[in-house]
Design a protein around this motif. Structure first.
Motif, PDB file in Angstrom:
ATOM      1  N   VAL A  50      -2.019  17.758   2.512  1.00 56.53           N
ATOM      2  CA  VAL A  50      -2.790  16.539   2.761  1.00 56.53           C
ATOM      3  C   VAL A  50      -3.992  16.914   3.621  1.00 56.53           C
ATOM      4  O   VAL A  50      -3.832  17.529   4.672  1.00 56.53           O
ATOM      5  CB  VAL A  50      -1.946  15.472   3.498  1.00 56.53           C
ATOM      6  N   LYS A  51      -5.171  16.558   3.172  1.00 56.56           N
ATOM      7  CA  LYS A  51      -6.382  16.812   3.955  1.00 56.56           C
ATOM      8  C   LYS A  51      -7.365  15.680   3.700  1.00 56.56           C
ATOM      9  O   LYS A  51      -7.745  15.419   2.551  1.00 56.56           O
ATOM     10  CB  LYS A  51      -7.005  18.147   3.564  1.00 56.56           C
ATOM     11  N   GLY A  52      -7.734  14.982   4.733  1.00 53.27           N
ATOM     12  CA  GLY A  52      -8.744  13.935   4.613  1.00 53.27           C
ATOM     13  C   GLY A  52      -8.234  12.617   4.054  1.00 53.27           C
ATOM     14  O   GLY A  52      -9.020  11.744   3.726  1.00 53.27           O
ATOM     15  N   VAL A  53      -6.922  12.477   3.929  1.00 52.54           N
ATOM     16  CA  VAL A  53      -6.324  11.231   3.442  1.00 52.54           C
ATOM     17  C   VAL A  53      -5.414  10.710   4.541  1.00 52.54           C
ATOM     18  O   VAL A  53      -4.556  11.442   5.029  1.00 52.54           O
ATOM     19  CB  VAL A  53      -5.495  11.466   2.154  1.00 52.54           C
ATOM     20  N   ASP A  54      -5.597   9.467   4.960  1.00 55.21           N
ATOM     21  CA  ASP A  54      -4.743   8.953   6.031  1.00 55.21           C
ATOM     22  C   ASP A  54      -3.766   7.873   5.575  1.00 55.21           C
ATOM     23  O   ASP A  54      -3.012   7.335   6.370  1.00 55.21           O
ATOM     24  CB  ASP A  54      -5.578   8.461   7.210  1.00 55.21           C
ATOM     25  N   PHE A  55      -3.743   7.581   4.266  1.00 56.10           N
ATOM     26  CA  PHE A  55      -2.775   6.611   3.746  1.00 56.10           C
ATOM     27  C   PHE A  55      -2.591   6.868   2.259  1.00 56.10           C
ATOM     28  O   PHE A  55      -3.561   6.860   1.504  1.00 56.10           O
ATOM     29  CB  PHE A  55      -3.280   5.178   3.966  1.00 56.10           C
ATOM     30  N   ALA A  56      -1.366   7.114   1.850  1.00 57.70           N
ATOM     31  CA  ALA A  56      -1.057   7.301   0.430  1.00 57.70           C
ATOM     32  C   ALA A  56       0.397   6.932   0.210  1.00 57.70           C
ATOM     33  O   ALA A  56       1.265   7.302   0.993  1.00 57.70           O
ATOM     34  CB  ALA A  56      -1.301   8.750   0.010  1.00 57.70           C
ATOM     35  N   ILE A  57       0.662   6.195  -0.842  1.00 56.56           N
ATOM     36  CA  ILE A  57       2.024   5.803  -1.202  1.00 56.56           C
ATOM     37  C   ILE A  57       2.159   5.838  -2.714  1.00 56.56           C
ATOM     38  O   ILE A  57       1.172   5.841  -3.433  1.00 56.56           O
ATOM     39  CB  ILE A  57       2.375   4.385  -0.693  1.00 56.56           C
ATOM     40  N   THR A  58       3.381   5.861  -3.178  1.00 51.16           N
ATOM     41  CA  THR A  58       3.621   5.667  -4.605  1.00 51.16           C
ATOM     42  C   THR A  58       4.286   4.309  -4.789  1.00 51.16           C
ATOM     43  O   THR A  58       4.940   3.796  -3.881  1.00 51.16           O
ATOM     44  CB  THR A  58       4.534   6.757  -5.194  1.00 51.16           C
ATOM     45  N   ALA A  59       4.094   3.742  -5.940  1.00 47.61           N
ATOM     46  CA  ALA A  59       4.719   2.463  -6.280  1.00 47.61           C
ATOM     47  C   ALA A  59       5.162   2.526  -7.729  1.00 47.61           C
ATOM     48  O   ALA A  59       4.655   3.326  -8.514  1.00 47.61           O
ATOM     49  CB  ALA A  59       3.737   1.312  -6.065  1.00 47.61           C
ATOM     50  N   SER A  60       6.107   1.683  -8.095  1.00 43.87           N
ATOM     51  CA  SER A  60       6.616   1.691  -9.463  1.00 43.87           C
ATOM     52  C   SER A  60       5.613   1.109 -10.460  1.00 43.87           C
ATOM     53  O   SER A  60       5.665   1.432 -11.643  1.00 43.87           O
ATOM     54  CB  SER A  60       7.943   0.929  -9.540  1.00 43.87           C
ATOM     55  N   SER A  61       4.700   0.270  -9.990  1.00 48.72           N
ATOM     56  CA  SER A  61       3.671  -0.307 -10.863  1.00 48.72           C
ATOM     57  C   SER A  61       2.582  -0.953 -10.001  1.00 48.72           C
ATOM     58  O   SER A  61       2.782  -1.182  -8.812  1.00 48.72           O
ATOM     59  CB  SER A  61       4.281  -1.377 -11.782  1.00 48.72           C
ATOM     60  N   ALA A  62       1.467  -1.266 -10.634  1.00 53.77           N
ATOM     61  CA  ALA A  62       0.389  -1.945  -9.912  1.00 53.77           C
ATOM     62  C   ALA A  62       0.825  -3.320  -9.447  1.00 53.77           C
ATOM     63  O   ALA A  62       0.459  -3.777  -8.361  1.00 53.77           O
ATOM     64  CB  ALA A  62      -0.851  -2.052 -10.802  1.00 53.77           C
ATOM     65  N   SER A  63       1.643  -4.001 -10.236  1.00 48.99           N
ATOM     66  CA  SER A  63       2.099  -5.320  -9.846  1.00 48.99           C
ATOM     67  C   SER A  63       3.023  -5.247  -8.625  1.00 48.99           C
ATOM     68  O   SER A  63       3.054  -6.165  -7.815  1.00 48.99           O
ATOM     69  CB  SER A  63       2.804  -6.033 -11.005  1.00 48.99           C
ATOM     70  N   ALA A  64       3.748  -4.130  -8.477  1.00 51.11           N
ATOM     71  CA  ALA A  64       4.606  -3.972  -7.296  1.00 51.11           C
ATOM     72  C   ALA A  64       3.774  -3.881  -6.030  1.00 51.11           C
ATOM     73  O   ALA A  64       4.151  -4.410  -4.983  1.00 51.11           O
ATOM     74  CB  ALA A  64       5.488  -2.734  -7.438  1.00 51.11           C
ATOM     75  N   VAL A  65       2.615  -3.228  -6.104  1.00 49.16           N
ATOM     76  CA  VAL A  65       1.732  -3.135  -4.946  1.00 49.16           C
ATOM     77  C   VAL A  65       1.206  -4.521  -4.585  1.00 49.16           C
ATOM     78  O   VAL A  65       1.201  -4.915  -3.429  1.00 49.16           O
ATOM     79  CB  VAL A  65       0.559  -2.163  -5.220  1.00 49.16           C
ATOM     80  N   GLY A  66       0.769  -5.269  -5.596  1.00 50.96           N
ATOM     81  CA  GLY A  66       0.264  -6.631  -5.366  1.00 50.96           C
ATOM     82  C   GLY A  66       1.312  -7.538  -4.777  1.00 50.96           C
ATOM     83  O   GLY A  66       1.009  -8.450  -4.012  1.00 50.96           O
ATOM     84  N   GLY A  67       2.577  -7.309  -5.117  1.00 52.13           N
ATOM     85  CA  GLY A  67       3.673  -8.127  -4.594  1.00 52.13           C
ATOM     86  C   GLY A  67       4.183  -7.660  -3.248  1.00 52.13           C
ATOM     87  O   GLY A  67       5.050  -8.285  -2.667  1.00 52.13           O
ATOM     88  N   GLY A  68       3.640  -6.522  -2.764  1.00 55.74           N
ATOM     89  CA  GLY A  68       4.040  -6.025  -1.460  1.00 55.74           C
ATOM     90  C   GLY A  68       5.288  -5.158  -1.470  1.00 55.74           C
ATOM     91  O   GLY A  68       5.775  -4.759  -0.419  1.00 55.74           O
ATOM     92  N   PHE A  69       5.798  -4.813  -2.639  1.00 56.50           N
ATOM     93  CA  PHE A  69       6.990  -3.978  -2.736  1.00 56.50           C
ATOM     94  C   PHE A  69       6.573  -2.550  -3.025  1.00 56.50           C
ATOM     95  O   PHE A  69       5.986  -2.275  -4.061  1.00 56.50           O
ATOM     96  CB  PHE A  69       7.927  -4.480  -3.842  1.00 56.50           C
ATOM     97  N   LEU A  70       6.878  -1.643  -2.099  1.00 60.35           N
ATOM     98  CA  LEU A  70       6.472  -0.252  -2.234  1.00 60.35           C
ATOM     99  C   LEU A  70       7.696   0.636  -2.321  1.00 60.35           C
ATOM    100  O   LEU A  70       8.705   0.392  -1.678  1.00 60.35           O
ATOM    101  CB  LEU A  70       5.615   0.157  -1.038  1.00 60.35           C
ATOM    102  N   ASP A  71       7.600   1.701  -3.120  1.00 61.24           N
ATOM    103  CA  ASP A  71       8.694   2.676  -3.233  1.00 61.24           C
ATOM    104  C   ASP A  71       8.712   3.560  -2.003  1.00 61.24           C
ATOM    105  O   ASP A  71       7.747   3.867  -1.420  1.00 61.24           O
ATOM    106  CB  ASP A  71       8.518   3.558  -4.474  1.00 61.24           C
TER     107      ASP A  71
END
Length: 71
Positions: A50-71
């Motif tokens: 990791v270099k120069g990135v201060d926030f990264a996550i994975t999610a099961s889908s784009a809709s999961a991110v919009g709903g606030g549910f993160l893996d």
């Protein structure tokens, strides 16, 4: 200056160049002797880089991110 990041997801050997200014995602195939190729070799051996990135996550889908549910 362009805002770009190279991403690789766990479980996949693919690398992707994300250009935030252009709104594009493009596959990247680094040569083995380049600094990016060397970093990719470390990644494939299990390292997390990791270099120069201060926030990264994975999610099961784009809709999961919009709903606030993160893996």
């Amino acid at each position: 200056m362009a805002q770009v990041v190279v991403l690789g997801l766990s479980g996949s050997t693919d690398l992707w160049l994300v250009d935030f200014d252009a709104g594009t995602v493009t596959p990247v195939a680094p040569s083995g002797d380049s600094p990016l190729g060397q970093a990719d070799s470390l990644r494939q051996a299990g390292a997390t880089i990791v270099k120069g990135v201060d926030f990264a996550i994975t999610a099961s889908s784009a809709s999961a991110v919009g709903g606030g549910f993160l893996d």
